[in-house]
Design an enzyme around this catalytic site. Structure first.
Site, PDB file in Angstrom:
ATOM      1  N   GLU A 219      -2.683   9.513   0.272  1.00  0.00           N
ATOM      2  CA  GLU A 219      -3.247   9.986   1.508  1.00  0.00           C
ATOM      3  C   GLU A 219      -2.503   9.106   2.658  1.00  0.00           C
ATOM      4  O   GLU A 219      -2.405   8.339   2.889  1.00  0.00           O
ATOM      5  CB  GLU A 219      -4.503   9.144   1.712  1.00  0.00           C
ATOM      6  CG  GLU A 219      -5.825   9.698   0.658  1.00  0.00           C
ATOM      7  CD  GLU A 219      -6.362  11.293   0.940  1.00  0.00           C
ATOM      8  OE1 GLU A 219      -6.213  11.501   2.217  1.00  0.00           O
ATOM      9  OE2 GLU A 219      -6.958  12.025   0.258  1.00  0.00           O
ATOM     10  N   CYS A 253      -5.714   7.542  11.038  1.00  0.00           N
ATOM     11  CA  CYS A 253      -4.558   8.451  10.384  1.00  0.00           C
ATOM     12  C   CYS A 253      -4.948  10.076  11.020  1.00  0.00           C
ATOM     13  O   CYS A 253      -3.862  10.509  11.063  1.00  0.00           O
ATOM     14  CB  CYS A 253      -4.776   8.517   9.025  1.00  0.00           C
ATOM     15  SG  CYS A 253      -6.575   9.015   8.376  1.00  0.00           S
TER      16      CYS A 253
HETATM   17  P1  NAD Z   1      -0.478  -1.212   5.011  1.00  0.00           P
HETATM   18  O1  NAD Z   1       0.902  -1.847   5.617  1.00  0.00           O
HETATM   19  O2  NAD Z   1      -1.751  -1.662   5.019  1.00  0.00           O
HETATM   20  O3  NAD Z   1       0.104  -0.730   3.685  1.00  0.00           O
HETATM   21  C1  NAD Z   1      -0.756   0.067   2.611  1.00  0.00           C
HETATM   22  C2  NAD Z   1      -0.877  -0.736   1.308  1.00  0.00           C
HETATM   23  O4  NAD Z   1       0.301  -0.492   0.587  1.00  0.00           O
HETATM   24  C3  NAD Z   1      -1.332  -2.049   1.537  1.00  0.00           C
HETATM   25  O5  NAD Z   1      -2.393  -2.415   0.595  1.00  0.00           O
HETATM   26  C4  NAD Z   1      -0.102  -2.771   1.227  1.00  0.00           C
HETATM   27  O6  NAD Z   1      -0.155  -3.998   0.325  1.00  0.00           O
HETATM   28  C5  NAD Z   1       0.552  -1.989   0.226  1.00  0.00           C
HETATM   29  N1  NAD Z   1       2.172  -2.013   0.140  1.00  0.00           N
HETATM   30  C6  NAD Z   1       2.726  -2.198   1.659  1.00  0.00           C
HETATM   31  N2  NAD Z   1       4.212  -2.310   0.982  1.00  0.00           N
HETATM   32  C7  NAD Z   1       4.201  -2.039  -0.302  1.00  0.00           C
HETATM   33  C8  NAD Z   1       5.531  -2.065  -1.222  1.00  0.00           C
HETATM   34  N3  NAD Z   1       6.562  -2.270  -0.651  1.00  0.00           N
HETATM   35  N4  NAD Z   1       5.084  -2.011  -2.283  1.00  0.00           N
HETATM   36  C9  NAD Z   1       3.784  -1.614  -2.934  1.00  0.00           C
HETATM   37  N5  NAD Z   1       2.632  -1.678  -1.867  1.00  0.00           N
HETATM   38  C10 NAD Z   1       2.732  -1.937  -0.810  1.00  0.00           C
HETATM   39  O7  NAD Z   1      -0.824   0.128   5.832  1.00  0.00           O
HETATM   40  P2  NAD Z   1       0.077   1.292   6.409  1.00  0.00           P
HETATM   41  O8  NAD Z   1       0.964   1.817   5.425  1.00  0.00           O
HETATM   42  O9  NAD Z   1       0.824   0.581   7.785  1.00  0.00           O
HETATM   43  O10 NAD Z   1      -0.829   2.265   7.036  1.00  0.00           O
HETATM   44  C11 NAD Z   1      -0.728   3.095   8.112  1.00  0.00           C
HETATM   45  C12 NAD Z   1      -0.562   4.492   7.557  1.00  0.00           C
HETATM   46  O11 NAD Z   1      -1.429   4.889   6.847  1.00  0.00           O
HETATM   47  C13 NAD Z   1      -0.121   5.541   8.684  1.00  0.00           C
HETATM   48  O12 NAD Z   1       0.734   6.211   8.555  1.00  0.00           O
HETATM   49  C14 NAD Z   1      -1.447   6.221   8.714  1.00  0.00           C
HETATM   50  O13 NAD Z   1      -1.473   7.589   9.053  1.00  0.00           O
HETATM   51  C15 NAD Z   1      -1.939   6.212   7.290  1.00  0.00           C
HETATM   52  N6  NAD Z   1      -3.090   6.339   6.776  1.00  0.00           N
HETATM   53  C16 NAD Z   1      -3.617   7.525   6.210  1.00  0.00           C
HETATM   54  C17 NAD Z   1      -4.897   7.724   5.904  1.00  0.00           C
HETATM   55  C18 NAD Z   1      -5.549   9.055   5.253  1.00  0.00           C
HETATM   56  O14 NAD Z   1      -6.624   8.765   4.807  1.00  0.00           O
HETATM   57  N7  NAD Z   1      -4.607   9.922   4.989  1.00  0.00           N
HETATM   58  C19 NAD Z   1      -5.990   6.577   6.301  1.00  0.00           C
HETATM   59  C20 NAD Z   1      -5.448   5.736   6.976  1.00  0.00           C
HETATM   60  C21 NAD Z   1      -3.912   5.413   6.965  1.00  0.00           C
END
Ligand code: NAD
Length: 443
Positions: A219, A253
């Site tokens: 997602e 998102c």
């Molecule tokens: P985040 O930084 O919290 O990361 C998401 C998860 O990935 C966390 O649990 C984190 O611990 C893990 N993570 C981070 N780096 C990692 C790595 N190198 N290896 C393994 N796991 C790792 O969140 P984010 O990515 O900044 O979230 C924002 C993004 O998410 C935006 O692009 C947003 O559009 C998208 N998003 C999508 C949805 C959806 O439902 N489609 C919902 C919310 C957010």
């Protein structure tokens, strides 16, 4: 030292997954009653502990109680209630027609639980995006590891502390942590990985899953456009765009990322957007308790660096100490501006003028497939053209962000905005295997 830490994390991850796998193999998660019990326990958790969760969400993201309740708690309760109401019917084997040559055989499709599921959640809706997938995983009869985001530490701690008090501890585990902890989990073999977050980490998750041939749901995000055609009611349009955009200070998102103003709509729309921001948040949004804050300084710096190009219609004021960035509308933004190169994921709304619908469609199709495409138009022909000539996770006319609260609609992206889908019955599809059963009598 670092090596020993990695080993310790690997051992922890291994023992958590072993415990959940043993539970799954025992068969205890399969009966409908166990699933419904867990869902009801989750409901009790959300209602009894709503104050604790609201406090955590406020600490992490400055979320006001009304918005946080609606988007995190009520949202998840809706998803839960819809699932509890329909689960028995969804799990009923679906009869399949059998070719004459096989008669009197009978055929059906049954939904088998997968086993141990990993749910990796992001920080922006740190409760909803950890628990809504869990609803699906449990409803489908799985055990699950929930890994909340370390960037929303208060919510992560609340989930870790409270979930085990209400749910079956042998079937649901919460593992807190950042990259090392998540990497250790990703070494394990899961039966499904459900990841919400950005595409760069999505690729890491998918690569790790490939080693075990584990299916993934990703997602992700991206730039979701809003097309505004001439002739629409611009006051209503602006009010609805602003509501979707500035929710959670733009850290959603499916937030409208930018506006494609068709023909001569941009100047009047810009003025209406400024009025809509004032009506929703007052003259000084910093004083509105319902207006959120940017999650951390890294994101704050990233966002304020995007303010350089375009004419400020409203907003742009900011304060690093409190991570406040005002709801901001930028007009006359060139498509090459930095704000148009990446998902904004914050309270900045650029307006780009395009001459006609053809140009708007071309603009959308030249870029990654968005998670959502929004349009404000009075024309059925425009609706039909957008439906037929563009590709996006969702297509929504007239009310940005609302589609994810319709539990009978699948929620998910396409292309760079993700793969797979969930919510309601689509979650059951995601977290189970559609098993073909054919039964031909002997003799
Ligand atoms: P985040 O930084 O919290 O990361 C998401 C998860 O990935 C966390 O649990 C984190 O611990 C893990 N993570 C981070 N780096 C990692 C790595 N190198 N290896 C393994 N796991 C790792 O969140 P984010 O990515 O900044 O979230 C924002 C993004 O998410 C935006 O692009 C947003 O559009 C998208 N998003 C999508 C949805 C959806 O439902 N489609 C919902 C919310 C957010």
């Amino acid at each position: 030292m670092a090596h020993r830490l990695v080993e310790a994390l690997a051992t922890d991850a291994d023992s958590v997954v072993k415990r959940l796998r043993a539970t799954f193999r025992s068969g205890r998660t399969k009966p409908l009653d166990w699933r419904l019990d867990q869902l009801r326990a989750l409901r009790t958790l959300l209602t009894e502990q709503s104050e604790a969760f609201l406090a955590a969400l406020n600490a992490d993201l400055g979320k006001g109680a009304t918005e946080a309740y609606r988007t995190e708690i009520a949202f998840t309760l809706n998803e839960l209630d819809h699932t509890v109401r329909h689960l028995e019917e969804w799990l009923r084997p679906k009869p399949a027609a059998v070719p004459d040559a096989f008669l009197p055989a009978q055929a059906r499709v049954v939904r088998d639980p997968l086993g141990v599921v990993l749910i990796i959640a992001p920080w922006n809706y740190p409760l909803q995006l950890a628990l809504a997938p869990l609803v699906g995983a449990l409803a489908a009869g799985n055990t699950a590891v929930v890994k909340p985001s370390e960037l929303a530490p208060a919510t992560s701690a609340a989930i870790a502390r409270l979930l085990p008090r209400y749910l079956d501890r042998q079937a649901v585990a919460v593992v807190e942590g950042a990259v090392p902890e998540t990497s250790a989990l990703l070494e394990q073999r899961f039966d499904h990985i459900f990841y919400t977050g950005n595409g760069a980490v999505g690729r890491i998750v998918m690569a790790a899953a490939a080693k075990h041939l584990t299916p993934v749901t990703l997602e992700l995000g991206g730039k979701s456009p809003v097309v505004v055609e001439p002739g629409v009611d611009l006051a209503v349009t602006a009010q609805r765009i602003a509501r979707g955009k500035f929710l959670n200070a733009g850290q959603t998102c499916v937030a409208p990322d930018y506006v494609l103003a068709v023909g001569d709509t941009a100047p009047a729309l810009a003025a209406e957007l400024a009025a809509a921001v004032r009506a929703a948040h007052g003259d000084d949004p910093a004083g509105d308790p319902e207006y959120g804050r940017i999650v951390n300084e890294r994101h704050f710096d990233r966002l304020t660096a995007l303010l350089g190009e375009g004419r400020v219609v409203t907003g742009a004021s900011h304060d690093r100490a409190t991570r406040y960035l005002a709801p901001t509308v930028l007009a006359d933004v060139p498509p090459a501006a930095p704000v148009m190169q990446e998902e904004i994921f914050g309270p900045i709304l650029p307006i780009i003028t395009v001459p006609d619908l053809d140009a708007a469609i071309a603009f959308i199709n030249e870029r990654d497939k968005p998670l959502a495409l929004y349009a404000f138009t009075d024309s059925d022909r425009t609706k039909q053209r957008l439906a037929e000539e563009t590709s996006s996770g969702a297509l929504v006319f007239g009310l940005p962000v609302s589609h994810l609260a319709v539990p009978e609609l699948p929620f998910g992206g396409v292309g760079e905005s993700g793969m797979g889908r969930y919510h309601g019955e689509y979650s059951i599809d995601t977290f189970s295997h559609a098993k073909a059963v054919l039964d031909k009598p002997l003799g």
